[in-house]
Motif scaffolding. Structure first.
Motif: not given
Length: 1110
Positions: A795-805
């Motif tokens: 869940e933490s990795y998915l949050e970082a990916e959204i912010r990078l996009i």
């Protein structure tokens, strides 16, 4: 009867000397001894013809000739006169042998005699070595040189000695040639067998022989050099004509191709210019590159100023874009870190899952092991019960069934059986050997019976009778013929070899057998016949040769060669003449056989020339036959008549012999005694066969009985052995029972021991099973905890990916808003990069041209063109080259090969002109040399021939004829020839001497007169002429003899030898002549050293007058 009738020493009809020499020598034959004495050595001769002071041998003349075992002479010595030596004697007595001895003794070979080819053939038959000794007259007061030649028959070896010092053949010939002796010159040395060769000598060869005989060696050398120079001159003239014609041909070809060459050279000039312009292309191209590179450099400086202006305007935008890019990078690093922790946790969960699966499988394996141990324990309990039962049974069997085995009793029984068998086999072998011996004896006796029956049949046949006769007549010949029939192929002969006449021939009508056999001696009956001389030599080497060199070592074997075919032997009388004398036929009519064997008998005993009559001869018929010179031998009744005639003396003698009954050509059956012996021997042998058959049957029965006894003993031995083996096996099995019981007890203890260990193993497995089950439970709890942590990290990795996009979207939107200024900057940079690349390409292209290096390698013409065309573009250069190529297209290419041929011809013309100059110079030298030699040689030749012609004409004038000798001259010196012209009849013009115009006698007279004319000019110390007077009529012979005596007996002339078998009466005699008479034959006195020729001559005259008988 008229004539002298004398009884021959031999019982059969003898052969003439010529007939004797036609046979191949018999190893057992013996030669007649020959005795030679000079007529001058007799008492009367020595008193009347003493040596006069002026009778001195000229240097190089023959003083003495001594022969030992040479041809027909056992020992003979000739003391020769310094002038004319007459050698006389009947044919076959050895006159020409002296001529042969002179030739061979002075170092020359047999080829100059026209007789035998091998030197060993001159050794007397029956001897191994011959010797010739010649004493030559020396010049001044020097000692006469004595030349001795020793000849060995085996290996054809020869040795020379001068004054008993060994010398080579070359040294002996050199000594002879120093005395001007020319054995190889027919004008000096004319043996009997080369008279025909001299008569056939062509005029050209006659000139050469004349020069050698009558002039110095310089004249011969000049003649040879003139012939060689004339040949060189003709060759040089042909070469000069050929070269001149070749030069004219070359010059004509050069003239016809000159215009084509000029056109070709013009075209080649244009081709060269086009090539040079092409060579200028790199330099003009280099100048263009330099200009283009300068233009590009200016464009680069302008583009850099424009780029600087664009970058100043875009500076604020770049700073804002950099901040946004920084935020996006920070977010991306956080995303990457979280993704890494997620993957680590996922790996830990996977490992727990895998370990739990492996433990579950381990639990299943342990449960299976527990089941296996239970089954094994059940099987071991069954094995314990089985082993206990077996131990009980084996123990009872060992205690209750005892087996006893005594080997000594069996050894005794076997020994007794073997003894009886060995005795039976010995008897059987003895009987078998006896049977074999009986069979072999029977076969041998049967073969003997067969051989004796064949011998009996052979004796009943004619061939067998004749074979038996040959064996009795000549065992060596019989052995030789048997060997030849079996091994003839091993000799590689060219033609067939025929057996003895006693084998090959027959007399069909027995009534003629006595007469036929009377003609044949033992050597004739047993002679082998060859049709080829080489075959005869091979057969003789094999049969008579020593055993250590591959021969058979036979002695009494006669081998003859057939000189002519049977058809060549014709009868001396016609059938009408034969009938008129009362004869019924010829001896050859009554004997049959192969043609070759009959031809041999015709040659050796003249059966074709021996007439036959069954009736005795009347006196008047005998007188008529004696007057008829055609027939020399005939048979009348039981007598053989043989007439010997001496034409030179006009006398004849007849021998009459009575012949016995035939013993060999009788055709009668074989002797009864020999046949009876054969029949008795056959009956005795047949009785031996019957006796041996009965003995064989008895021995066969005894052999079968011994064989049956041996077989019974063998059967008993086998039975005892089987009984022993069975008992021995049972005893061994009983003794093995305690070991088996111990083994079973050991197995039982092992199984019981294993049963005790089973509980321990099962307990250990259960403990392992429980421990593994507890581990699986702990791992399952840890696995659930790890899965919970994995979900939180995801869940933490998915949050970082959204912010990078989101950050990436902001940066891309800002770039889209400011894309125009950025693209302008990039475009300007790209333009500057393109210009820099173009500049670098031009620089590299200029370097590749390498004009500095090329400029040093081009020709001066190209450098001039380069300087003239500065500032010219490549387009202008291409146009100029195209214009030249257009002109070349309008011109023909020309033929390069023709131009090359033109140049090659030019060089060849120069070479031919040089060759012509050399040939002309060589030709001039040759002609000058010919003139120099000819001016010396031709006058001397004319003088020599003139002197010969004077002597030749003088000789002819003395006999009332005419003759002259001249030189037939020709442009070619090798065609110069002696031309002899003669006239033998009054008012007849001179005609060239040849075989078409003159008779044989006239040619003989001309030949001897020509030789006499050479006498005064001869450089040779002696001359030899052998039987040159043969074929002359009495008138010519008398005149020739008179002239020969006059010339040969002059003062200070060379020595002369005249060899002849006959002389006319009342010939001219000169005191300087020396006559050598040679006598031989069956009528020689026992003491062969005392021949009184005066008394012999008186006896001959009385016989001729018919007033005395021998």
């Amino acid at each position: 009867m008229p004539g002298v009738l004398e009884k021959r020493k031999r019982p059969t009809v003898g052969k003439s000397d010529e007939e004797e020499q036609s046979d191949v020598p018999d190893s057992s034959a013996s030669k007649r001894a020959r005795s030679v004495r000079d007529a001058s050595s007799s008492p009367s001769s020595s008193q009347n013809h003493r040596r006069r002071p002026e009778d001195v041998h000229q240097p190089g003349s023959l003083v003495r000739v001594k022969l030992t075992n040479f041809v027909t002479y056992t020992s003979a010595e000739f003391h020769l006169g310094p002038s004319l030596n007459m050698i006389i004697g009947p044919n076959g007595t050895g006159k020409s042998t002296l001529v042969c001895a002179i030739c061979l003794g002075l170092g020359w070979g047999p080829q100059y005699l026209g007789r035998a080819k091998e030197i060993g053939e001159f050794v007397k038959h029956g001897s191994n070595e011959a010797e010739i000794e010649i004493e030559l007259a020396a010049s001044g007061n020097r000692k006469n040189p004595i030349i001795r030649r020793r000849i060995q028959k085996e290996g054809n070896k020869t040795m020379f000695y001068i004054n008993d010092v060994y010398k080579s053949q070359k040294e002996v010939k050199a000594l002879a040639e120093n005395f001007s002796i020319q054995i190889n010159n027919l004008c000096q040395f004319l043996p009997q067998d080369r008279v025909v060769e001299f008569a056939k000598m062509d005029p050209i060869a006659m000139l050469g022989e004349t020069l050698r005989a009558a002039s110095s060696g310089q004249m011969v050398d000049w003649h040879d050099e003139l012939k060689r120079l004339r040949t060189d001159e003709k060759v040089a003239e042909r070469e000069q004509q050929n070269e001149q014609h070749h030069l004219k041909t070359l010059q004509a070809k050069q003239s016809s191709t000159r215009e084509d060459v000029d056109r070709y050279q013009l075209r080649q000039g244009l081709v060269t210019k086009a090539r040079d312009l092409e060579a200028c292309r790199p330099f003009i191209h280099f100048e263009e590159i330099k200009a283009e590179r300068a233009r590009i450099q200016a464009d680069i400086r302008t583009g850099e100023i424009e780029l600087h202006r664009y970058e100043s305007e875009a500076e604020p935008v770049r700073r804002a874009e950099a901040e946004m890019e920084s935020d996006r990078a920070r977010i991306q690093r956080v995303s990457v870190s979280r993704k890494h922790r997620l993957e680590v946790k996922k790996g830990a969960v996977d490992r727990f899952e895998k370990k739990i699966d492996n433990d579950q499988k381990g639990l299943s394996n342990l449960a299976a092991e527990i089941n296996v141990e239970k089954q094994a324990e059940k099987q071991r309990r069954q094995d314990v019960r089985r082993l206990e039962n077996e131990i009980v049974n084996l123990t009872q069997q060992h205690e209750n069934n005892t087996v006893e085995y005594n080997p000594d009793s069996f050894r005794s029984r076997n020994a007794d059986v073997r003894t009886r068998k060995s005795a039976a086999e010995r008897k059987q072998a003895a009987h078998l050997n006896e049977l074999t011996r009986i069979r072999e004896d029977t076969v041998r006796i049967t073969n003997d019976i067969h051989s004796k029956r064949q011998e009996k049949e052979r004796l009943n046949s004619r061939s067998g009778q004749q074979d038996s006769i040959l064996s009795n007549l000549s065992p060596d010949t019989h052995a030789a013929w048997i060997w030849l029939k079996a091994n003839i192929d091993t000799l590689s002969l060219k033609d067939k070899v025929y057996g003895p006449p006693i084998i090959e021939c027959s007399v069909p009508d027995p009534k003629f057998a006595d007469a036929v056999e009377a003609m044949l001696r033992l050597g004739d009956l047993t002679a082998l016949t060859c049709t080829n001389k080489e075959d005869a030599q091979k057969v003789q080497n094999k049969l008579v040769g020593k055993k250590d060199v591959g021969g058979l070592g036979l002695h009494h074997v006669t081998i003859r060669t057939v000189p002519l075919p049977r058809s060549s032997y014709s009868h001396p009388l016609t059938p009408e003449e034969l009938a008129n004398f009362g004869f019924e036929g010829w001896i050859s009519d009554y004997i049959e056989g192969p043609d070759a064997v009959l031809a041999m008998l015709c040659d050796s005993v003249k059966i074709h020339a021996t007439a036959y009559s069954a009736r005795k001869m009347a006196t008047e018929v005998y007188d008529a036959l004696e007057r008829n010179e055609k027939l020399q031998r005939w048979v009348a009744g039981n007598q053989v008549y043989a007439v010997t005639r001496r034409r030179e003396y006009g006398i004849s003698s007849t021998s009459i012999n009575t012949f016995r009954k035939a013993k060999h050509f009788t055709g009668q059956p074989v002797a009864t005694v020999e046949m009876t012996l054969l029949e008795n021997a056959i009956k005795d042998l047949e009785r031996d066969v019957v006796m041996r058959k009965d003995l064989h049957a008895t021995k066969t029965r005894e052999y079968n009985a011994a064989k049956l006894e041996a077989e019974e003993a063998e059967a008993e031995r086998v039975k005892v052995q089987a009984e022993q083996d069975q008992l021995k096996k049972a005893h061994a099995a009983w003794e093995a029972l305690p070991r088996k019981i111990a083994t079973k007890r050991s197995d039982l203890a092992e199984i019981i021991s294993q049963s005790g260990d089973t509980n321990n193993r099962t307990k250990a497995i259960r403990i392992s099973y429980e421990d593994l089950a507890m581990s699986v439970a702990r791992d399952t709890l840890s696995y659930a905890k790890e899965v919970t942590q994995l979900r939180a990290l995801q869940e933490s990795y998915l949050e970082a990916e959204i912010r990078l996009i989101e950050a990436t979207s902001e940066v891309d939107g800002f770039k889209d808003d400011n894309r125009g200024i950025i693209e302008a900057i990039e475009q300007q940079k790209q333009a500057l990069a393109n210009l820099a690349a173009e500049k670098d390409a031009k620089t590299a292209e200029a370097r590749r041209l390498n004009v500095r290096h090329l400029f040093g390698s081009v020709s001066d013409e190209v450098k001039v063109l380069i300087s003239e065309r500065k500032g010219v573009s490549m387009e202008d250069l291409d146009n100029e080259i195209s214009a030249i190529n257009s002109r070349l297209e309008l011109m023909a290419d020309g033929n390069p090969q023709a131009i090359k041929a033109y140049e090659d011809r030019e060089r060849e013309i120069q070479k031919v002109e040089q060759t012509l100059a050399g040939t002309a110079e060589k030709l001039e030298r040759t002609r000058t040399r010919i003139t120099e030699i000819r001016e010396q040689w031709e006058p001397e030749l004319d003088r020599i021939v003139s002197a010969i012609s004077d002597g030749f004409a003088h000789n002819f004038n003395r006999i009332g004829c005419a003759g002259q000798v001249s030189v037939k001259k020709d442009e070619d010196f090798d065609q110069w020839a002696i031309q002899i012209e003669v006239s033998f009849r009054e008012n007849e013009p001179l005609a060239v001497l040849n075989s078409h115009r003159q008779s044989g006698g006239e040619r003989a007279v001309s030949t001897i007169f020509y030789l006499m004319a050479l006498q005064g000019l001869a450089r040779s110390p002696f001359r030899v002429v052998d039987e040159i007077n043969q074929g002359m009529d009495p008138r010519n012979e008398r005149m020739v003899h008179e002239r020969m005596v006059d010339i040969a007996c002059q003062e200070n002339t060379s020595q002369y030898f005249l060899v002849t078998p006959k002389l006319l009466n009342d010939l001219k005699f000169h005191p300087k002549m020396k006559v050598h008479c040679i006598a031989s034959g069956e009528y020689m006195p026992d003491s062969q050293t005392n021949l009184d020729f005066r008394s012999l001559a008186e006896l001959a005259m009385r016989v001729r007058r018919g007033v005395a008988a021998a």
